[in-house]
Design a protein around this motif. Structure first.
Motif, PDB file in Angstrom:
ATOM      1  N   LYS A   1      27.540  42.938  50.240  1.00 55.11           N
ATOM      2  CA  LYS A   1      27.135  44.171  49.558  1.00 55.11           C
ATOM      3  C   LYS A   1      25.918  44.796  50.248  1.00 55.11           C
ATOM      4  CE  LYS A   1      26.136  43.703  45.127  1.00 55.11           C
ATOM      5  NZ  LYS A   1      24.903  44.329  44.594  1.00 55.11           N
TER       6      LYS A   1
ATOM      7  N   GLN B   1      24.975  44.184  53.390  1.00 53.03           N
ATOM      8  CA  GLN B   1      25.377  44.595  54.738  1.00 53.03           C
ATOM      9  C   GLN B   1      25.999  45.989  54.705  1.00 53.03           C
ATOM     10  OE1 GLN B   1      28.924  42.887  56.353  1.00 53.03           O
ATOM     11  NE2 GLN B   1      28.170  42.889  58.455  1.00 53.03           N
ATOM     12  N   ASN B   2      26.824  46.245  53.699  1.00 48.94           N
ATOM     13  CA  ASN B   2      27.472  47.533  53.541  1.00 48.94           C
ATOM     14  C   ASN B   2      26.441  48.668  53.422  1.00 48.94           C
ATOM     15  OD1 ASN B   2      29.563  49.518  52.670  1.00 48.94           O
ATOM     16  ND2 ASN B   2      28.600  49.258  50.667  1.00 48.94           N
TER      17      ASN B   2
ATOM     18  N   THR C   1      23.824  51.398  56.967  1.00 46.08           N
ATOM     19  CA  THR C   1      23.651  52.853  57.053  1.00 46.08           C
ATOM     20  C   THR C   1      22.310  53.206  57.704  1.00 46.08           C
ATOM     21  OG1 THR C   1      22.659  52.995  54.833  1.00 46.08           O
ATOM     22  CG2 THR C   1      25.055  53.211  54.986  1.00 46.08           C
TER      23      THR C   1
ATOM     24  N   CYS D   1      21.815  48.918  45.449  1.00 46.82           N
ATOM     25  CA  CYS D   1      22.470  47.607  45.518  1.00 46.82           C
ATOM     26  C   CYS D   1      22.329  46.847  44.205  1.00 46.82           C
ATOM     27  CB  CYS D   1      21.863  46.805  46.670  1.00 46.82           C
ATOM     28  SG  CYS D   1      22.670  45.227  46.987  1.00 46.82           S
TER      29      CYS D   1
ATOM     30  N   VAL E   1      30.919  54.059  51.282  1.00 44.49           N
ATOM     31  CA  VAL E   1      29.867  53.040  51.130  1.00 44.49           C
ATOM     32  C   VAL E   1      29.624  52.766  49.643  1.00 44.49           C
ATOM     33  CG1 VAL E   1      27.412  52.542  51.471  1.00 44.49           C
ATOM     34  CG2 VAL E   1      28.753  53.532  53.331  1.00 44.49           C
TER      35      VAL E   1
ATOM     36  N   ARG F   1      32.608  50.779  48.180  1.00 44.49           N
ATOM     37  CA  ARG F   1      32.545  49.351  48.530  1.00 44.49           C
ATOM     38  C   ARG F   1      31.450  48.648  47.733  1.00 44.49           C
ATOM     39  NH1 ARG F   1      33.674  51.310  53.897  1.00 44.49           N
ATOM     40  NH2 ARG F   1      31.439  51.366  54.381  1.00 44.49           N
ATOM     41  N   ASN F   2      30.327  49.335  47.526  1.00 39.57           N
ATOM     42  CA  ASN F   2      29.227  48.750  46.750  1.00 39.57           C
ATOM     43  C   ASN F   2      29.689  48.431  45.324  1.00 39.57           C
ATOM     44  OD1 ASN F   2      26.447  47.997  46.326  1.00 39.57           O
ATOM     45  ND2 ASN F   2      26.157  49.920  45.243  1.00 39.57           N
TER      46      ASN F   2
ATOM     47  N   TYR G   1      32.323  45.416  45.541  1.00 33.78           N
ATOM     48  CA  TYR G   1      31.671  44.114  45.739  1.00 33.78           C
ATOM     49  C   TYR G   1      30.857  43.713  44.509  1.00 33.78           C
ATOM     50  CZ  TYR G   1      32.776  44.722  50.718  1.00 33.78           C
ATOM     51  OH  TYR G   1      33.414  44.912  51.912  1.00 33.78           O
TER      52      TYR G   1
END
Length: 307
Positions: free
Chosen positions: A73, A75-76, A80, A132, A198, A201-202, A205
């Motif tokens: 999470k 890393q995603n 950026t 995050c 992004v 995906r956040n 995850y």
């Protein structure tokens, strides 16, 4: 006053590293020695006798998956700002977790991650870390409120009103933020001005991570109390995480906070308090102490950036 020399900076950095690692290890030993676990020793032996080797491995694996999803999470989001490998993301996540463990509600984690980046990148890193962590809080609140309704602690009408108020608050904040030209605006823009992929995906995850640690908790409970409803267990776990996450506390005291909150909800399901104490301890060891000690290793290896 003259600026500190490089040797002075190095000495301060080494001293801080030693202090953090000493606190991490010392507090863990203190906590384990000073809790009266002898009261549940016999109960624990009976409980572990019910666990098959496969189930033990699977429960430990869930802790690995929980932390790995947090690494992926981050890393995603961190990618950026600059390219971020899984290994580098793991270093930042574990080191920041250890540093955050000594501050209320893990606030030190924000500064911990920012230290891995150049000065001009740190505002965005802090904002991205808020994104995050914010997605985990979102799931804690969403599923926690559903659990409160399931357990009869709030009515469906009250739940709808709370969710509607939350949506309205987000809408109002967005409107205010667009008009409020300041560092606050720049801060939120830094965190949310990433691609939709992004953010997707956040959220994905984050959902997997929430499902992982709640399922681990439920599985631990189900072994000790197989007659309990799995849905009721999930509801009690979700309610526990919501209430515990809203209380100001240090990560190191997570065990004590979650034990008190869990006793509040699980006692209504007729679950033995000793089982609650044992499982909260196991969750604390696997999901707080182990990452804390791994993070201490990365703290020792950390080399601060000069700019």
């Amino acid at each position: 006053m003259s600026a500190p020399t490089n040797k002075t900076k190095q000495l301060l950095t080494v001293s801080l590293k030693i202090a953090v690692v000493s606190l991490a290890i010392g507090f863990t030993i203190y906590k384990l020695q000073n809790n009266n676990f002898s009261e549940i020793q016999e109960f624990a032996l009976d409980y572990f006798a019910k666990l098959s080797p496969f189930l033990i491995v699977f429960l430990v694996y869930l802790s690995f998956q929980n932390r790995f999803l947090e690494i992926v999470k981050w890393q995603n989001l961190g990618a950026t700002v600059k390219p971020l490998s899984i290994h580098k993301s793991a270093e930042e996540v574990f080191a920041a977790f250890t540093l955050g463990s000594f501050t209320p509600n893990g606030l030190g984690e924000y500064a911990g991650k920012a230290l891995f980046y150049q000065k001009q990148e740190r505002l965005k890193i802090v904002a991205l870390n808020l994104v995050c962590n914010g997605v985990q809080m979102f799931y804690s609140v969403f599923f926690g409120l559903l659990a409160f309704a399931f357990l009869g602690l709030v009515t469906v009408l009250q739940l709808i009103a709370i969710l509607a108020a939350a949506v309205l608050l987000v809408f109002v904040l967005q409107k205010v933020n667009r008009r409020f030209k300041s560092k606050v605006h720049d801060f939120f823009k830094a965190g949310f001005s990433v691609s939709a992929q992004v953010h997707q995906r956040n959220f994905f995850y984050g959902l997997l991570r929430y499902a992982t640690f709640t399922s681990q908790y439920v599985l631990f409970l189900h072994v000790g109390n197989p007659q309990a409803s799995v849905i009721a267990l999930y509801a009690a776990v979700a309610a526990t995480y919501l209430l515990a996450s809203s209380l100001p506390a240090f990560q190191l005291f997570d065990f004590a906070v979650k034990t008190g909150v869990a006793l509040l909800f699980f006692s209504e399901l007729g679950i033995d308090p000793q089982l609650i104490l044992l499982i909260t301890l196991l969750m604390w060891l696997l999901n707080v102490v182990v990452p804390l000690l791994i993070g201490a290793f990365y703290v020792l290896r950390f080399k601060p950036l000069d700019t």
